[in-house]
Design a protein around this motif. Sequence first.
Motif, PDB file in Angstrom:
ATOM      1  N   LEU A   1      12.558   3.982 -12.276  1.00 54.36           N
ATOM      2  CA  LEU A   1      12.229   4.671 -11.028  1.00 54.36           C
ATOM      3  C   LEU A   1      11.709   3.729  -9.945  1.00 54.36           C
ATOM      4  N   THR A   2      11.173   2.596 -10.332  1.00 51.07           N
ATOM      5  CA  THR A   2      10.575   1.689  -9.349  1.00 51.07           C
ATOM      6  C   THR A   2      11.571   1.191  -8.306  1.00 51.07           C
ATOM      7  N   PRO A   3      12.798   0.768  -8.675  1.00 51.94           N
ATOM      8  CA  PRO A   3      13.742   0.352  -7.625  1.00 51.94           C
ATOM      9  C   PRO A   3      14.109   1.485  -6.667  1.00 51.94           C
ATOM     10  N   ILE A   4      14.150   2.710  -7.154  1.00 52.80           N
ATOM     11  CA  ILE A   4      14.449   3.853  -6.282  1.00 52.80           C
ATOM     12  C   ILE A   4      13.326   4.023  -5.263  1.00 52.80           C
ATOM     13  N   LEU A   5      12.081   3.920  -5.727  1.00 51.40           N
ATOM     14  CA  LEU A   5      10.939   4.024  -4.817  1.00 51.40           C
ATOM     15  C   LEU A   5      10.923   2.850  -3.843  1.00 51.40           C
ATOM     16  N   SER A   6      11.214   1.668  -4.330  1.00 52.34           N
ATOM     17  CA  SER A   6      11.249   0.497  -3.460  1.00 52.34           C
ATOM     18  C   SER A   6      12.287   0.682  -2.344  1.00 52.34           C
ATOM     19  N   ASN A   7      13.445   1.215  -2.690  1.00 56.16           N
ATOM     20  CA  ASN A   7      14.474   1.477  -1.675  1.00 56.16           C
ATOM     21  C   ASN A   7      14.017   2.535  -0.680  1.00 56.16           C
ATOM     22  N   ALA A   8      13.300   3.551  -1.157  1.00 59.12           N
ATOM     23  CA  ALA A   8      12.788   4.588  -0.251  1.00 59.12           C
ATOM     24  C   ALA A   8      11.774   3.996   0.730  1.00 59.12           C
ATOM     25  N   VAL A   9      10.935   3.081   0.247  1.00 56.50           N
ATOM     26  CA  VAL A   9       9.978   2.408   1.137  1.00 56.50           C
ATOM     27  C   VAL A   9      10.729   1.518   2.128  1.00 56.50           C
ATOM     28  N   ASN A  10      11.734   0.795   1.647  1.00 51.60           N
ATOM     29  CA  ASN A  10      12.525  -0.059   2.547  1.00 51.60           C
ATOM     30  C   ASN A  10      13.212   0.766   3.625  1.00 51.60           C
TER      31      ASN A  10
ATOM     32  N   ASN B   1       0.830  -1.201   0.000  1.00 54.36           N
ATOM     33  CA  ASN B   1       0.000   0.000   0.000  1.00 54.36           C
ATOM     34  C   ASN B   1       0.867   1.255   0.000  1.00 54.36           C
ATOM     35  N   TYR B   2       1.966   1.203   0.734  1.00 57.16           N
ATOM     36  CA  TYR B   2       2.846   2.366   0.828  1.00 57.16           C
ATOM     37  C   TYR B   2       3.515   2.655  -0.514  1.00 57.16           C
ATOM     38  N   ILE B   3       4.030   1.640  -1.164  1.00 54.25           N
ATOM     39  CA  ILE B   3       4.706   1.872  -2.441  1.00 54.25           C
ATOM     40  C   ILE B   3       3.711   2.323  -3.515  1.00 54.25           C
ATOM     41  N   HIS B   4       2.540   1.716  -3.542  1.00 53.68           N
ATOM     42  CA  HIS B   4       1.565   2.075  -4.570  1.00 53.68           C
ATOM     43  C   HIS B   4       0.985   3.467  -4.333  1.00 53.68           C
ATOM     44  N   PHE B   5       0.704   3.797  -3.084  1.00 51.15           N
ATOM     45  CA  PHE B   5       0.186   5.140  -2.822  1.00 51.15           C
ATOM     46  C   PHE B   5       1.277   6.190  -3.022  1.00 51.15           C
ATOM     47  N   ALA B   6       2.500   5.891  -2.611  1.00 49.23           N
ATOM     48  CA  ALA B   6       3.606   6.844  -2.814  1.00 49.23           C
ATOM     49  C   ALA B   6       3.772   7.142  -4.302  1.00 49.23           C
ATOM     50  N   ARG B   7       3.672   6.118  -5.133  1.00 49.83           N
ATOM     51  CA  ARG B   7       3.811   6.354  -6.570  1.00 49.83           C
ATOM     52  C   ARG B   7       2.672   7.237  -7.079  1.00 49.83           C
ATOM     53  N   LEU B   8       1.453   7.035  -6.580  1.00 50.46           N
ATOM     54  CA  LEU B   8       0.348   7.904  -6.987  1.00 50.46           C
ATOM     55  C   LEU B   8       0.615   9.351  -6.568  1.00 50.46           C
ATOM     56  N   VAL B   9       1.140   9.538  -5.367  1.00 49.36           N
ATOM     57  CA  VAL B   9       1.487  10.891  -4.911  1.00 49.36           C
ATOM     58  C   VAL B   9       2.541  11.499  -5.833  1.00 49.36           C
ATOM     59  N   LEU B  10       3.554  10.723  -6.160  1.00 46.20           N
ATOM     60  CA  LEU B  10       4.620  11.230  -7.032  1.00 46.20           C
ATOM     61  C   LEU B  10       4.096  11.589  -8.423  1.00 46.20           C
ATOM     62  N   ILE B  11       3.199  10.789  -8.940  1.00 48.51           N
ATOM     63  CA  ILE B  11       2.653  11.067 -10.269  1.00 48.51           C
ATOM     64  C   ILE B  11       1.668  12.235 -10.231  1.00 48.51           C
ATOM     65  N   PHE B  12       0.724  12.206  -9.291  1.00 46.21           N
ATOM     66  CA  PHE B  12      -0.328  13.218  -9.283  1.00 46.21           C
ATOM     67  C   PHE B  12       0.102  14.546  -8.656  1.00 46.21           C
ATOM     68  N   GLU B  13       0.915  14.498  -7.611  1.00 50.18           N
ATOM     69  CA  GLU B  13       1.288  15.733  -6.923  1.00 50.18           C
ATOM     70  C   GLU B  13       2.632  16.296  -7.376  1.00 50.18           C
ATOM     71  N   LYS B  14       3.556  15.421  -7.699  1.00 50.57           N
ATOM     72  CA  LYS B  14       4.915  15.868  -8.045  1.00 50.57           C
ATOM     73  C   LYS B  14       5.186  15.802  -9.546  1.00 50.57           C
ATOM     74  N   SER B  15       4.185  15.407 -10.320  1.00 45.93           N
ATOM     75  CA  SER B  15       4.272  15.350 -11.787  1.00 45.93           C
ATOM     76  C   SER B  15       5.449  14.518 -12.296  1.00 45.93           C
ATOM     77  N   VAL B  16       5.741  13.432 -11.611  1.00 44.06           N
ATOM     78  CA  VAL B  16       6.808  12.533 -12.048  1.00 44.06           C
ATOM     79  C   VAL B  16       6.280  11.683 -13.195  1.00 44.06           C
ATOM     80  N   GLU B  17       6.997  11.676 -14.310  1.00 47.36           N
ATOM     81  CA  GLU B  17       6.678  10.799 -15.434  1.00 47.36           C
ATOM     82  C   GLU B  17       7.317   9.452 -15.128  1.00 47.36           C
ATOM     83  N   TRP B  18       6.490   8.475 -14.803  1.00 43.01           N
ATOM     84  CA  TRP B  18       7.025   7.205 -14.300  1.00 43.01           C
ATOM     85  C   TRP B  18       7.595   6.347 -15.414  1.00 43.01           C
ATOM     86  N   ASN B  19       8.700   5.684 -15.090  1.00 42.01           N
ATOM     87  CA  ASN B  19       9.283   4.692 -15.990  1.00 42.01           C
ATOM     88  C   ASN B  19       9.857   3.577 -15.122  1.00 42.01           C
ATOM     89  N   TYR B  20      10.251   2.509 -15.766  1.00 45.52           N
ATOM     90  CA  TYR B  20      10.686   1.323 -15.034  1.00 45.52           C
ATOM     91  C   TYR B  20      11.911   1.568 -14.163  1.00 45.52           C
TER      92      TYR B  20
END
Length: 175
Positions: free
Chosen positions: A98-107, A77-96
């Motif tokens: 970026l996922t390990p970076i987000l995973s490390n931030a959650v860890n 839930n944390y990784i999926h919601f964080a990605r939504l925040v990054l996309i919707f609030e921070k205008s991050v254009e997601w690509n593959y």
Amino acid sequence: MQDWLSYAEKHGIKLLDNGPCQFCGAPVLNGVAECHQNVNHIAELLDYSDPANYTTRFLSVDALALQHCEVHGPWNNYIHFARLVLIFEKSVEWNYSLTPILSNAVNDYKRNRSAVRTPPPKGERGEITTADILTASSPEECRTTVKEWAYSVYEAFYGYREDIEPIVANFLLKR
């Protein structure tokens, strides 16, 4: 990573195979399995190898996982919601990449913590469900519907926002 069916079995979650989805409330006939099958409609309309469709793909993954969070585990839930925040609030254009970076931030965040945030009640995890994405008949309609679906889930999970802020900040610092 184990699939959602294995996760449910391992955690004693009885999956209903008829009627509306027991998690998101989608008006389907065959329960949660049909919700997961409905997402395949996106791949029928979009070329996932095209970078222009990456964000849509990730939005659909996040929306599906959050609406059916019992079969994905609490830290997801944390990784999926964080990605939504990054996309919707921070205008991050997601690509593959970026996922390990987000995973490390959650860890980093979850060290010495337990997942405590309770998800919204079943059936209150967004106004739009996988049943709604079936109405899309063109790539543009599909991208629009998936974005609306993910945004409705983002709004439903906004209670996670305070917990997610350190994850988002850590991600932005590291990328």
